[in-house]
Write a protein that holds these residues in place. Structure first.
Motif, PDB file in Angstrom:
ATOM      1  N   ARG A 119      -3.407  -6.133  -3.963  1.00  0.00           N
ATOM      2  CA  ARG A 119      -2.370  -5.224  -3.452  1.00  0.00           C
ATOM      3  C   ARG A 119      -1.995  -4.192  -4.524  1.00  0.00           C
ATOM      4  N   VAL A 120      -1.867  -4.674  -5.744  1.00  0.00           N
ATOM      5  CA  VAL A 120      -1.531  -3.767  -6.849  1.00  0.00           C
ATOM      6  C   VAL A 120      -2.666  -2.770  -7.066  1.00  0.00           C
ATOM      7  N   GLU A 121      -3.887  -3.278  -6.994  1.00  0.00           N
ATOM      8  CA  GLU A 121      -5.058  -2.421  -7.223  1.00  0.00           C
ATOM      9  C   GLU A 121      -5.160  -1.345  -6.134  1.00  0.00           C
ATOM     10  N   ALA A 122      -4.879  -1.742  -4.883  1.00  0.00           N
ATOM     11  CA  ALA A 122      -4.926  -0.778  -3.774  1.00  0.00           C
ATOM     12  C   ALA A 122      -3.932   0.356  -4.025  1.00  0.00           C
ATOM     13  N   LEU A 123      -2.745   0.006  -4.455  1.00  0.00           N
ATOM     14  CA  LEU A 123      -1.723   1.029  -4.689  1.00  0.00           C
ATOM     15  C   LEU A 123      -2.122   1.946  -5.836  1.00  0.00           C
ATOM     16  N   ILE A 125      -5.217   2.646  -6.907  1.00  0.00           N
ATOM     17  CA  ILE A 125      -6.310   3.541  -6.503  1.00  0.00           C
ATOM     18  C   ILE A 125      -5.761   4.641  -5.589  1.00  0.00           C
ATOM     19  N   ALA A 126      -4.819   4.247  -4.734  1.00  0.00           N
ATOM     20  CA  ALA A 126      -4.220   5.235  -3.829  1.00  0.00           C
ATOM     21  C   ALA A 126      -3.571   6.362  -4.634  1.00  0.00           C
ATOM     22  N   GLU A 127      -2.917   6.002  -5.732  1.00  0.00           N
ATOM     23  CA  GLU A 127      -2.297   7.027  -6.574  1.00  0.00           C
ATOM     24  C   GLU A 127      -3.337   7.979  -7.142  1.00  0.00           C
ATOM     25  N   ILE A 128      -4.463   7.388  -7.601  1.00  0.00           N
ATOM     26  CA  ILE A 128      -5.540   8.218  -8.164  1.00  0.00           C
ATOM     27  C   ILE A 128      -6.030   9.217  -7.126  1.00  0.00           C
TER      28      ILE A 128
END
Lengths: 182, 601
Positions: A119-123, A125-128
């Motif tokens: 979940r943290v990783e998804a967020l 990557i979304a920021e990138i």
């Protein structure tokens, strides 16, 4: 006559040529049935539609804009352009792919389900990718992302192992850079 | 008819009296568009228009017996006169019956306006009685179509429909009018008072640089050929004159598609005959071996090109067409020119003269020597008979006995059509009406009615087969009602001849369902309708009986009993090249294509 020679013209195979993707922007009369004419033309002549967007763009001038992404050999794409130009309700056809000033953008809504590290990783990557969370629960996000179709594809590739559960894409929109209108 | 005539017609509406019903707007619009004849069949959803017609003496309504007949009659009228054909039919089955003829007109680029009734607006989508999605079904077989939802749009749509049908590449345009719109009151506007909302503006003038380049290429050619098509006929009689002039300037041979016959005179020494699947040996070989091909108003149809990868391999190709989508569709060309055939031909003549071009006489002499060698093969020769009528002989005699007369020919579809194209010789455009692209059996008789209406005093002959003629035979009743003395010349071989020929050639002589069993007695059939019937099975009596047909002032069915198993040759077998024709003197036609080839079909 041998096996290499088809006995009927109907059996002749099309010559193999490299296929490519093309985006056509159409300015059409905003009338009932116009979308059907365009889609029907693709269906009747055996062309593919990869994505399609349509909306009214100028109420006073009675115009809508259709953006259609298709695939075919250069020869087929030229035929598609010529055939589209024949439709009485089509005012202009623009091959965006062949235009160096063409800009293509797409918007997608992406639902990702996961917990913990994923979940943290998804967020992150979304920021990138400058994807914006438009909904969140304790175990999911809905991201809104826009950009070139290839950027969205890339984002989806990264989300898949992190729990991609649903996807909605608008299809490609396009416009030309510079001061001139279509 | 009689009721119509006994009621005194209302005076035409005053010009300031512009408020009228939708139905009256339709009728007024047709009159203002110069329409004189319309072909139709009444029904519930068009009754208001029929009511308005009742008071309009300027429009002659031809009541057909089936809506398909109305569309083909309109095609025959249009093709022979250059004016658009107009059709009026009801909703549902009325519209669907008309579809075959509409598709036929689209394939052969025939200007046509079809008006269909529709159920009232508030019933659309409710599966109402005789409701059909007519605009949905005809979108792909019309050049354009309309569903009129508001009577205020009607005048503009009527006038625009005629413009679209008759300009650019001509074609059928359909207007679907719900019954409530026919009843609603609206303001009429004339052709000059409406503005088109569409960007429709076909290009008719060719690019001058390309035309100059084309003139140069033709002048430098050593083995040029003109490959001409229906586009020249559509461009008007002047275009045919221009073709003759330009062909004479260049010294090049001329061949034509099925649709283009008559644009160039068959009597001219430069005429090679028709090309393509059943074209002449000389035309096809000249196409194969030419070095510069000038295609004018034709579209490289598969019946013309044969095997595409072996189509005229060594030539530079110039393609003149009004439809940009015809360019590079089937065959890649070197120099496309988009424009009206007549306009571009005139510009080519001007460019030829301005450029000071001269034909290469020495090279042309060699080219013509080669062509004469091909001609010497006498590809249309057939074995004559004194006991049975050869179908080719029947057409030859029909041609000889009608030569010099004011004659128009229509056909159905099949062997008889190809024999007519091979053996009947046309000197002028608009004299030959046939279903080319669509290949619609049943076309010929109704088309002949349309031709006869456009040319009342002329001799109109439908060259038919015994199978095709039965597809629209009911129109003989129309011929009787309106006193249209068309001649139906049936080459009766008791087979769907072209199907039989293909089964012999490609399907191991398995004649599956191609025999015309239980044929009617055509002479009695003619008499039953009130026409004149003639039968002939003796070559010695053929001339006398053809003259009897020509001299009859009634519609005639001529039952010409011909050789049953004659094949239509020469022929490019499908999948073969122009220089691989089967000739009429082939000994064993069943084995022209070997087992492996047959297995592929």
């Amino acid at each position: 006559m041998n096996n290499q020679t088809p006995a009927s013209a109907y059996d002749m195979a099309a010559t193999e040529e490299a296929e490519q993707t093309a985006t056509f922007a159409l300015l059409v009369d905003n009338e009932p049935g116009v979308l059907h004419r365009v889609v029907g033309l693709f269906a009747a002549r055996g062309y593919n539609i990869e994505s399609l967007t349509v909306a009214e763009t100028d109420r006073k001038a009675h115009t809508s804009r259709i953006t259609v992404v298709t695939r075919g050999t250069r020869h087929v794409l030229d035929q598609i352009e010529a055939q589209l130009n024949k439709v009485v309700n089509v005012r202009r056809v623009h091959d965006v792919t062949r235009d160096p000033n063409g800009v293509e953008r797409e918007l997608a809504l992406v639902k990702v389900r996961g917990q913990g590290v994923d979940r943290v990783e998804a967020l992150r990557i979304a920021e990138i990718f400058r994807a914006k969370p438009v909904d969140t629960t304790l175990e999911s996000f809905v991201f809104e992302i826009s950009g070139a179709p290839s950027k969205i594809d890339k984002f989806l590739d990264l989300m898949r192992p992190l729990g991609l559960v649903e996807l909605s894409r608008t299809g490609v929109l396009s416009i030309e850079r510079g001061v001139e209108g279509m | 008819m009689t009721a119509h005539q006994t009621i005194e017609s209302k005076a035409p509406p005053q010009t300031d009296d512009r408020t009228m019903t939708g139905a009256e707007i339709v009728v007024r619009g047709l009159v203002d568009q110069g329409v004189e004849v319309l072909f139709g069949y009444p029904g519930g959803a068009v009754l208001p228009i029929y009511d308005a017609l009742f008071h309009e003496p300027r429009l002659q309504h031809i009541l057909v017996r089936h809506e398909q007949g109305a569309t083909h009659a309109a095609e025959g009228y249009a093709r022979s006169s250059g004016k658009p054909g107009v059709v009026l039919v009801t909703s549902g089955p009325g519209a669907t019956n008309a579809i075959t003829g509409i598709m036929d007109a689209l394939m052969d680029s025939i200007p046509m306006v079809v008006i269909t009734g529709q159920v009232p607006t508030h019933l659309i989508g409710t599966d109402a009685f005789q409701e059909a999605d007519t605009v949905g079904m005809t979108r792909s077989c019309t050049k354009h179509n309309y569903l009129v939802k508001d009577v205020r749009d009607l005048p503009q749509i009527i006038h625009e429909a005629f413009k679209i049908a008759t300009t650019g590449r001509p074609g059928p345009v359909l207007i679907d009018i719900p019954k409530d719109v026919q009843f609603a009151k609206g303001e009429y506007r004339g052709p000059g008072e409406v503005a088109s909302t569409h960007a429709y503006a076909p290009r008719t003038k060719g690019d001058q640089n390309r035309i100059a380049e084309a003139a140069r290429m033709i002048a430098q050619a050593r083995r040029p050929i003109f490959y001409t098509g229906g586009g020249i006929i559509n461009a008007g009689p002047k275009a045919s004159q221009s073709l003759r002039e330009f062909a004479a300037l260049t010294g090049a041979p001329v061949t034509s598609t099925l649709m283009g016959l008559g644009a160039f005179p068959a009597a001219d020494p430069a005429w090679l005959g028709m090309l393509g699947m059943h074209g002449t040996f000389e035309a096809n070989n000249a196409m194969h071996d030419c070095d510069v091909m000038v295609c004018i108003g034709a579209r490289f149809d598969d019946r013309v090109t044969g095997r595409l990868d072996a189509f005229s391999p060594g030539s530079k190709k110039i393609h003149i067409d009004i439809d940009a989508s015809s360019i590079n569709k089937n065959v890649r060309v070197d120099l496309p020119i988009i424009g009206d055939a007549g306009s571009v031909l005139d510009d080519l003549i001007a460019a030829w003269k301005a450029g000071g071009h001269e034909a290469n006489k020495a090279a042309l002499t060699d080219w013509w020597a080669q062509i004469d060698a091909w001609r010497a093969r006498r590809c249309l020769a057939y074995r004559p008979s004194e006991t049975v009528i050869k179908p080719q002989y029947a057409i030859e005699r029909l041609y000889e006995l009608t030569k010099g007369k004011d004659v128009y020919i229509t056909t159905e579809v099949g062997q008889h059509q190809m024999w007519a194209a091979q053996f009947f010789r046309f000197e002028e455009p608009n004299r030959w009406m046939t279903s080319g692209g669509a290949g619609t059996m049943g076309y010929g008789l109704p088309a002949a009615l349309g031709v006869q209406l456009a040319h009342p005093g002329s001799l109109v002959v439908d060259i038919a087969g015994e199978a095709s003629i039965q597809m629209c035979i009911q129109e003989l009743s129309t011929a009787i009602q309106f006193d249209l003395p068309v001649k139906i010349f049936i080459l009766n071989n008791e087979w769907m001849g072209m199907v039989r020929q293909w089964q012999q050639l490609l399907h191991g002589e398995r004649y599956s369902h191609s025999y015309s069993d239980s044929l009617p007695d055509f002479v009695k059939l003619a008499e039953a309708y009130g026409a004149h019937g003639i039968r002939c099975d003796d070559p010695a009596q053929l001339d006398a009986k053809i003259l009897e047909m020509i001299n009859s002032d009634k519609p005639v069915i001529f039952d010409c009993r011909v050789e049953k198993t004659e094949n239509c040759l020469p022929m490019i077998p499908s999948g073969k090249a122009h220089n691989e024709m089967i000739m009429g003197d082939v000994e064993d036609i069943g084995n022209v294509i070997d087992a492996a080839g047959r297995g592929l079909v």
